[in-house]
Design a protein around this motif. Structure first.
Motif, PDB file in Angstrom:
ATOM      1  N   THR A   1       0.834  -1.198   0.000  1.00 43.93           N
ATOM      2  CA  THR A   1       0.000   0.000   0.000  1.00 43.93           C
ATOM      3  C   THR A   1       0.872   1.253   0.000  1.00 43.93           C
ATOM      4  O   THR A   1       0.638   2.188  -0.769  1.00 43.93           O
ATOM      5  CB  THR A   1      -0.944  -0.001   1.219  1.00 43.93           C
ATOM      6  N   ALA A   2       1.890   1.270   0.847  1.00 43.02           N
ATOM      7  CA  ALA A   2       2.805   2.405   0.898  1.00 43.02           C
ATOM      8  C   ALA A   2       3.514   2.584  -0.443  1.00 43.02           C
ATOM      9  O   ALA A   2       3.698   3.710  -0.918  1.00 43.02           O
ATOM     10  CB  ALA A   2       3.817   2.226   2.024  1.00 43.02           C
ATOM     11  N   ALA A   3       3.895   1.484  -1.072  1.00 45.32           N
ATOM     12  CA  ALA A   3       4.566   1.564  -2.368  1.00 45.32           C
ATOM     13  C   ALA A   3       3.637   2.136  -3.435  1.00 45.32           C
ATOM     14  O   ALA A   3       4.044   2.991  -4.240  1.00 45.32           O
ATOM     15  CB  ALA A   3       5.065   0.180  -2.789  1.00 45.32           C
ATOM     16  N   ILE A   4       2.389   1.707  -3.442  1.00 50.91           N
ATOM     17  CA  ILE A   4       1.419   2.224  -4.414  1.00 50.91           C
ATOM     18  C   ILE A   4       1.214   3.719  -4.211  1.00 50.91           C
ATOM     19  O   ILE A   4       1.192   4.495  -5.167  1.00 50.91           O
ATOM     20  CB  ILE A   4       0.082   1.460  -4.316  1.00 50.91           C
ATOM     21  N   LEU A   5       1.091   4.137  -2.961  1.00 51.46           N
ATOM     22  CA  LEU A   5       0.928   5.563  -2.670  1.00 51.46           C
ATOM     23  C   LEU A   5       2.159   6.355  -3.087  1.00 51.46           C
ATOM     24  O   LEU A   5       2.044   7.461  -3.636  1.00 51.46           O
ATOM     25  CB  LEU A   5       0.610   5.784  -1.192  1.00 51.46           C
ATOM     26  N   GLU A   6       3.337   5.820  -2.839  1.00 48.46           N
ATOM     27  CA  GLU A   6       4.557   6.511  -3.263  1.00 48.46           C
ATOM     28  C   GLU A   6       4.617   6.623  -4.784  1.00 48.46           C
ATOM     29  O   GLU A   6       4.972   7.664  -5.332  1.00 48.46           O
ATOM     30  CB  GLU A   6       5.797   5.784  -2.747  1.00 48.46           C
ATOM     31  N   LEU A   7       4.243   5.557  -5.468  1.00 53.58           N
ATOM     32  CA  LEU A   7       4.261   5.579  -6.930  1.00 53.58           C
ATOM     33  C   LEU A   7       3.260   6.571  -7.505  1.00 53.58           C
ATOM     34  O   LEU A   7       3.463   7.075  -8.609  1.00 53.58           O
ATOM     35  CB  LEU A   7       4.012   4.172  -7.481  1.00 53.58           C
TER      36      LEU A   7
ATOM     37  N   PRO B   1       3.526   7.994 -11.811  1.00 57.77           N
ATOM     38  CA  PRO B   1       2.091   7.798 -12.065  1.00 57.77           C
ATOM     39  C   PRO B   1       1.784   6.718 -13.103  1.00 57.77           C
ATOM     40  O   PRO B   1       0.764   6.039 -13.006  1.00 57.77           O
ATOM     41  CB  PRO B   1       1.615   9.170 -12.551  1.00 57.77           C
ATOM     42  N   GLU B   2       2.668   6.533 -14.067  1.00 61.67           N
ATOM     43  CA  GLU B   2       2.438   5.499 -15.082  1.00 61.67           C
ATOM     44  C   GLU B   2       2.338   4.117 -14.440  1.00 61.67           C
ATOM     45  O   GLU B   2       1.451   3.322 -14.755  1.00 61.67           O
ATOM     46  CB  GLU B   2       3.564   5.521 -16.114  1.00 61.67           C
ATOM     47  N   THR B   3       3.247   3.832 -13.517  1.00 63.98           N
ATOM     48  CA  THR B   3       3.213   2.549 -12.809  1.00 63.98           C
ATOM     49  C   THR B   3       1.994   2.474 -11.904  1.00 63.98           C
ATOM     50  O   THR B   3       1.348   1.428 -11.802  1.00 63.98           O
ATOM     51  CB  THR B   3       4.516   2.338 -12.002  1.00 63.98           C
ATOM     52  N   PHE B   4       1.669   3.577 -11.253  1.00 66.44           N
ATOM     53  CA  PHE B   4       0.475   3.638 -10.404  1.00 66.44           C
ATOM     54  C   PHE B   4      -0.758   3.204 -11.201  1.00 66.44           C
ATOM     55  O   PHE B   4      -1.530   2.351 -10.755  1.00 66.44           O
ATOM     56  CB  PHE B   4       0.304   5.061  -9.865  1.00 66.44           C
TER      57      PHE B   4
END
Length: 145
Positions: free
Chosen positions: A47-53, A58-61
């Motif tokens: 979850t933290a990684a997704i928020l950081e991305l 943003p492309e990876t997000f």
């Protein structure tokens, strides 16, 4: 302090691996994590990684939500942002059933005015998440084949 350093290590590793945008690689890595780490810890890290991305890549997000939407981390984030959006809509005086409702896939269907009000004073990272759960009639019609 050691726990924080370890979490930061796993967070950096998660961001690094998610950036490859390779579903098989990511699933293999997560399966390996499950051999040694607590599932709640893994979910917190993802979850933290997704928020950081959402701020750094943003492309990876967007890829994550397109390809890994069934992951618990994604599901929990979307549920949280949906609750946030509903609370904000009600606080701003919008009425359920009139200015907004739900779609079959748990998105919030709302008019352009309501969406503009919700997005207006929202941080960029939150806006990216909100875009995943907010849907205007125009967007809905564009999705229809």
């Amino acid at each position: 302090m050691k726990d924080l350093e370890l979490f930061h290590f796993h967070l950096e590793r998660a961001v690094y691996i998610l950036k490859f945008q390779d579903k098989r690689l990511i699933e293999t890595w997560v399966n390996q994590l499950h051999l040694n780490l607590n599932p709640e810890y893994i979910e917190s890290c993802l979850t933290a990684a997704i928020l950081e991305l959402s701020t750094t890549h943003p492309e990876t997000f967007h890829w994550i939500f397109d390809k890994l939407a069934d992951w618990q981390s994604c599901t929990q984030l979307l549920e949280s942002v949906t609750r946030f959006a509903l609370k904000k809509l009600i606080q701003k005086g919008f009425m359920p059933g009139q200015e907004f409702s739900f779609t079959a896939d748990k998105k919030i269907l709302l008019n352009e005015n309501a969406k503009a009000v919700i997005i207006k004073d929202t941080a960029k990272t939150d806006s990216l998440l909100l875009e995943k759960v907010l849907l205007t009639p125009q967007q809905m019609y564009a999705l229809t084949p």
